[in-house]
Design an enzyme around this catalytic site. Sequence first.
Site, PDB file in Angstrom:
ATOM      1  CG  MET A 109      42.631  36.276  85.571  1.00 59.94           C
ATOM      2  SD  MET A 109      43.366  37.322  86.809  1.00 59.94           S
ATOM      3  CE  MET A 109      42.497  38.851  86.558  1.00 59.94           C
TER       4      MET A 109
ATOM      5  CG  ASP B 121      52.469  40.906  81.392  1.00 59.12           C
ATOM      6  OD1 ASP B 121      51.712  40.565  80.493  1.00 59.12           O
ATOM      7  OD2 ASP B 121      52.337  41.959  82.060  1.00 59.12           O
TER       8      ASP B 121
ATOM      9  CE  LYS C 258      51.660  41.572  86.951  1.00 55.69           C
ATOM     10  NZ  LYS C 258      50.782  42.686  86.777  1.00 55.69           N
TER      11      LYS C 258
HETATM   12  N1  SAH Z   1      44.316  43.561  80.920  1.00 61.99           N
HETATM   13  C1  SAH Z   1      43.832  42.345  80.321  1.00 61.99           C
HETATM   14  C2  SAH Z   1      43.349  41.347  81.349  1.00 61.99           C
HETATM   15  C3  SAH Z   1      44.406  40.851  82.250  1.00 61.99           C
HETATM   16  S1  SAH Z   1      43.798  39.603  83.332  1.00 61.99           S
HETATM   17  C4  SAH Z   1      42.720  42.693  79.325  1.00 61.99           C
HETATM   18  O1  SAH Z   1      42.255  43.818  79.286  1.00 61.99           O
HETATM   19  O2  SAH Z   1      42.343  41.802  78.564  1.00 61.99           O
HETATM   20  C5  SAH Z   1      44.212  38.139  82.476  1.00 61.99           C
HETATM   21  C6  SAH Z   1      42.980  37.447  81.962  1.00 61.99           C
HETATM   22  O3  SAH Z   1      42.518  38.058  80.764  1.00 61.99           O
HETATM   23  C7  SAH Z   1      43.192  36.021  81.567  1.00 61.99           C
HETATM   24  O4  SAH Z   1      43.174  35.172  82.683  1.00 61.99           O
HETATM   25  C8  SAH Z   1      42.012  35.771  80.678  1.00 61.99           C
HETATM   26  O5  SAH Z   1      40.845  35.583  81.423  1.00 61.99           O
HETATM   27  C9  SAH Z   1      41.880  37.090  79.969  1.00 61.99           C
HETATM   28  N2  SAH Z   1      42.507  37.069  78.642  1.00 61.99           N
HETATM   29  C10 SAH Z   1      43.484  37.850  78.200  1.00 61.99           C
HETATM   30  N3  SAH Z   1      43.779  37.589  76.916  1.00 61.99           N
HETATM   31  C11 SAH Z   1      42.931  36.622  76.521  1.00 61.99           C
HETATM   32  C12 SAH Z   1      42.718  35.913  75.300  1.00 61.99           C
HETATM   33  N4  SAH Z   1      43.436  36.155  74.221  1.00 61.99           N
HETATM   34  N5  SAH Z   1      41.757  34.963  75.275  1.00 61.99           N
HETATM   35  C13 SAH Z   1      41.025  34.689  76.363  1.00 61.99           C
HETATM   36  N6  SAH Z   1      41.174  35.332  77.532  1.00 61.99           N
HETATM   37  C14 SAH Z   1      42.125  36.281  77.616  1.00 61.99           C
END
Ligand code: SAH
Length: 475
Positions: free
Chosen positions: A385, A250, A272
């Site tokens: 998020m 995604d 997504k």
């Molecule tokens: N499973 C993922 C989270 C999914 S929810 C994890 O463990 O990181 C998606 C959210 O993750 C985004 O809206 C953001 O808030 C955060 N996120 C994911 N990658 C990121 C990144 N490289 N920098 C900042 N926020 C990130």
Amino acid sequence: MDYLPIFLKLTDEPCLVVGGGETAQRKIDLLLRARAQITVVAPDITNHIHTLVKRGRIDYIRDQFYDEYLDKTRIVIIATNNIDTNKRVAAAARKLRLPINVVDQPALCDFIIPSIVDRSPVIVAVGTGGTSPVLARILRAKLETIIPASYGQLAILARDFRAKVRSKLPTTQQRRAFWEQVFQGPIAEMMFSGKENKARHLLNKLLNSADPHSFKQGEVYLVGAGPGDPDLLTFRALRLMQQADVVLYDRLVSDGVLDLVRREADRIYVGKKRAQHEVPQNKINQLLVDLAKSGKRVLRLKGGDPFIFGRGSEEIEDLFHNGIPFQVIPGITAASGCASYAGIPLTHRDFAQSCVFVTGHLQSENLELNWKQLCQPSQTVVVYMSLTGLDTICKQMINHGSPAHLPAALIQQGTTSDQRVVCGTLNTLPGLVSKLKIKPPTLLIIGEVVQLHSMLNWFQPGQSELGTLQLGNTG
Ligand code: SAH
């Protein structure tokens, strides 16, 4: 080829090591792993060798070298720090036609001890013909990362089934195809993830099926792709990415990570974006089941960690109900990745004794969070998020008792070359962010720990590129 690689059985065979320093010590440790019977001749020995002697693991002759010490040995390793002594011992051993290794003197060697990756009984040996042990070590380190720790167990499984396979499949070609299927599919994966009984059961089932080659069993790897920087993948993630037949990924999976997926694998984008899932969740779940049922090795690649705000468990529940084997591989979650790369420790003895992860995803325009709990002092709050809800989150925290000057940071695209960190307070951050062009994904970190960013901010993507350039120029 200057050297023929061979694997020598030395169990209970007498081996002589001349010299008692650290280089000798390393060779002794290696010979011990091969269960050799070791005698060390040296006027002096290191503490470690001394301990081995005391524990009865090796014999020690405290003496200069004399030719008679060569009488009963099978091989000689010469590791004194005196070149003349090394030469003299080598000459004496050569007269007896004994195989000789002189540490760091390839010209005097009959055999070279390679760098090894030990997954006994599987052993990979790397040699550079004595030209560069460092190069061999670097290559070995690369191999270490791609050969699973339990590869040896797989060899033992193959040994146990060898006779049965031979009687069931008479031709070499049949057997080769059969073993290729075993070593590259779910049976191997079961061994690697510690499910030996299941692996044996499936191997039996495969062998007893009418036509082992038409027997297809797919599997699913739910893999955490981390926050962006491909260097943050785990070894297991990388290995599974390189053996997948098809990948479902995604938006959060970075291009750098996607580039590491096996080139031949089919790529399916399942989207997504916030509130507009390209492929609805139930369709993704069904797709995973269907692909695995058709015998494919399916990689479900998810940003960060699959079990943190990733709906990872929902995706595999259906697999469970359909009896499809799956593995879940953790990834570095955005909180860890962004915190480290922004120099903001999530806990700190003086500032934060606890840390909570919440999602700021708006449910029907309302943010239903336990504000009281989030406003606890000495705590770091990480909000996933959070971009759309940023204003609301900061206001609500102030309303529920957090100081308006509590530090807060928004991290854009953490761990990537586009990382940007905006620091402020609950009061000022929304205003600061609204003036900038911020690109998702972003992560919000709230708490006293944020003030450490100004000191610990080691990752500055723009500048580090310049640094590399300058390094390149001077080199
Ligand atoms: N499973 C993922 C989270 C999914 S929810 C994890 O463990 O990181 C998606 C959210 O993750 C985004 O809206 C953001 O808030 C955060 N996120 C994911 N990658 C990121 C990144 N490289 N920098 C900042 N926020 C990130």
